[in-house]
Design an enzyme around this catalytic site. Structure first.
Site, PDB file in Angstrom:
ATOM      1  N   ASP A 138       9.084 -38.549 -37.283  1.00  0.00           N
ATOM      2  CA  ASP A 138       8.850 -37.041 -36.575  1.00  0.00           C
ATOM      3  C   ASP A 138       8.561 -36.032 -38.040  1.00  0.00           C
ATOM      4  O   ASP A 138       9.499 -35.953 -38.559  1.00  0.00           O
ATOM      5  CB  ASP A 138       9.582 -36.689 -35.687  1.00  0.00           C
ATOM      6  CG  ASP A 138       9.569 -37.332 -34.422  1.00  0.00           C
ATOM      7  OD1 ASP A 138       8.517 -37.399 -33.862  1.00  0.00           O
ATOM      8  OD2 ASP A 138      10.534 -37.913 -33.905  1.00  0.00           O
ATOM      9  N   LYS A 142       7.097 -27.209 -38.969  1.00  0.00           N
ATOM     10  CA  LYS A 142       7.354 -25.901 -39.217  1.00  0.00           C
ATOM     11  C   LYS A 142       8.525 -25.762 -40.161  1.00  0.00           C
ATOM     12  O   LYS A 142       9.485 -26.495 -39.898  1.00  0.00           O
ATOM     13  CB  LYS A 142       7.569 -25.192 -37.735  1.00  0.00           C
ATOM     14  CG  LYS A 142       6.589 -25.116 -37.012  1.00  0.00           C
ATOM     15  CD  LYS A 142       7.017 -24.170 -35.809  1.00  0.00           C
ATOM     16  CE  LYS A 142       5.920 -24.090 -34.885  1.00  0.00           C
ATOM     17  NZ  LYS A 142       6.285 -24.023 -33.334  1.00  0.00           N
TER      18      LYS A 142
HETATM   19  C1  LIG Z   1       6.118 -39.923 -34.689  1.00  0.00           C
HETATM   20  S1  LIG Z   1       7.018 -41.258 -33.740  1.00  0.00           S
HETATM   21  C2  LIG Z   1       6.611 -42.638 -34.678  1.00  0.00           C
HETATM   22  C3  LIG Z   1       6.599 -44.030 -33.902  1.00  0.00           C
HETATM   23  C4  LIG Z   1       6.125 -45.103 -34.657  1.00  0.00           C
HETATM   24  N1  LIG Z   1       6.822 -45.589 -35.557  1.00  0.00           N
HETATM   25  C5  LIG Z   1       4.656 -45.101 -34.857  1.00  0.00           C
HETATM   26  O1  LIG Z   1       4.189 -45.305 -35.969  1.00  0.00           O
HETATM   27  O2  LIG Z   1       3.983 -45.217 -33.940  1.00  0.00           O
HETATM   28  C6  LIG Z   1       8.668 -41.166 -34.293  1.00  0.00           C
HETATM   29  C7  LIG Z   1       9.630 -41.971 -33.527  1.00  0.00           C
HETATM   30  O3  LIG Z   1      11.122 -41.880 -34.044  1.00  0.00           O
HETATM   31  C8  LIG Z   1      11.702 -41.660 -33.205  1.00  0.00           C
HETATM   32  N2  LIG Z   1      13.131 -41.162 -33.570  1.00  0.00           N
HETATM   33  C9  LIG Z   1      13.102 -40.319 -34.399  1.00  0.00           C
HETATM   34  N3  LIG Z   1      14.394 -39.735 -34.923  1.00  0.00           N
HETATM   35  C10 LIG Z   1      15.219 -41.185 -34.410  1.00  0.00           C
HETATM   36  C11 LIG Z   1      16.474 -41.244 -34.507  1.00  0.00           C
HETATM   37  N4  LIG Z   1      17.370 -40.371 -35.415  1.00  0.00           N
HETATM   38  N5  LIG Z   1      16.797 -42.656 -34.099  1.00  0.00           N
HETATM   39  C12 LIG Z   1      15.989 -43.189 -33.326  1.00  0.00           C
HETATM   40  N6  LIG Z   1      15.000 -42.840 -33.160  1.00  0.00           N
HETATM   41  C13 LIG Z   1      14.480 -41.769 -33.684  1.00  0.00           C
HETATM   42  C14 LIG Z   1      11.278 -40.939 -32.085  1.00  0.00           C
HETATM   43  O4  LIG Z   1      11.809 -40.947 -30.762  1.00  0.00           O
HETATM   44  C15 LIG Z   1       9.824 -41.322 -32.093  1.00  0.00           C
HETATM   45  O5  LIG Z   1       9.489 -42.362 -31.254  1.00  0.00           O
END
Ligand SMILES: C[S@@+](CC[C@H](N)C(=O)[O-])C[C@H]1O[C@@H](n2cnc3c(N)ncnc32)[C@H](O)[C@@H]1O
Length: 225
Positions: A138, A142
């Site tokens: 993610d 911002k």
């Molecule tokens: C922008 S999405 C990307 C998903 C996938 N890797 C893709 O490229 O389609 C980022 C993912 O990371 C997960 N995520 C963020 N922080 C995390 C954490 N601390 N532990 C586990 N999952 C996390 C979110 O729920 C989200 O599904």
């Protein structure tokens, strides 16, 4: 004014927001039928691969934030001799991944539904992991949210402890300033060297989205010294 005697609990900054999101009936069913088989539920104790995989002498690869699991599934199919653990907090993504795991009858993948930072800290021994993959973390674009970004100095120290010597981390992002931050924290740590990056034949949902927005996709591999 009287000082407050109530101790305010410091809220932990997480790299995600738990999205209720829409979960399809297929995903719900997958949770019901397959979570017991593929999910690692007891994360209170150290995860021993001998207890969860048929062959624990294999390479252990962790994918953090696997979304719907496209890359996790593809990598596990291509590398049947490696063991994979995917960590994700997005329940409909996990549901989608469970559907695929059961359809492909994969036995070298397990999933964890918790914060990856917490899990790495508390559920893995030091020097236990061969490879960590993080594709399109993610971006928290911002400035006031940059503190929520997963990949920062503290995180680099954590993975430096959990990876085996010469183990590596693969990262992809479509956000220029996150890419700069990533290079900066790895350089400053002196724990890793930058090497040739992993070649992936697949585009994830978020890679496609980045390309559509005209973003440049940057992929990195860093190897623990
Ligand atoms: C922008 S999405 C990307 C998903 C996938 N890797 C893709 O490229 O389609 C980022 C993912 O990371 C997960 N995520 C963020 N922080 C995390 C954490 N601390 N532990 C586990 N999952 C996390 C979110 O729920 C989200 O599904």
């Amino acid at each position: 004014m009287k000082p407050s005697h109530k101790l305010k609990q410091k809220r932990e900054v997480t790299s995600f927001v738990r999205r209720a999101g829409r979960i399809t009936s297929g995903q719900k069913n997958a949770w019901q039928y397959y979570w017991e088989l593929y999910g690692i539920q007891n994360t209170k104790e150290i995860i021993e691969t001998t207890n969860i995989f048929n062959n624990s002498n294999r390479k252990l690869i962790i994918e953090i934030g696997f979304g719907n699991g496209e890359i996790l599934i593809d990598s596990a199919l291509r590398n049947p001799d490696d063991n994979f653990i995917g960590i994700e907090v997005y329940e409909s993504g996990i549901g989608q991944c469970l559907i695929q795991l059961s359809e492909k009858k994969l036995s070298n993948v397990r999933l964890i539904n918790e914060d990856a930072k917490h899990i790495l800290n508390h559920s893995f021994k030091d020097q236990a992991i061969d490879q960590i993959n993080i594709f399109f973390p993610d971006p928290w674009p911002k400035k006031k949210h940059h503190k929520r970004r997963l990949i920062n100095q503290e995180f680099i120290l954590l993975i430096g402890k959990k990876l085996k010597k010469n183990g590596c981390i693969n990262i992809a992002t479509d956000w220029d300033d996150y890419a700069e931050q990533i290079i900066d924290v790895f350089n400053k740590s002196n724990l890793f060297k930058k090497t040739n990056n992993l070649r992936l034949n697949l585009e994830t949902k978020f890679e496609k989205r980045g390309l559509k927005l005209g973003h440049k996709i940057q992929k990195f591999t860093f190897q623990l010294l």
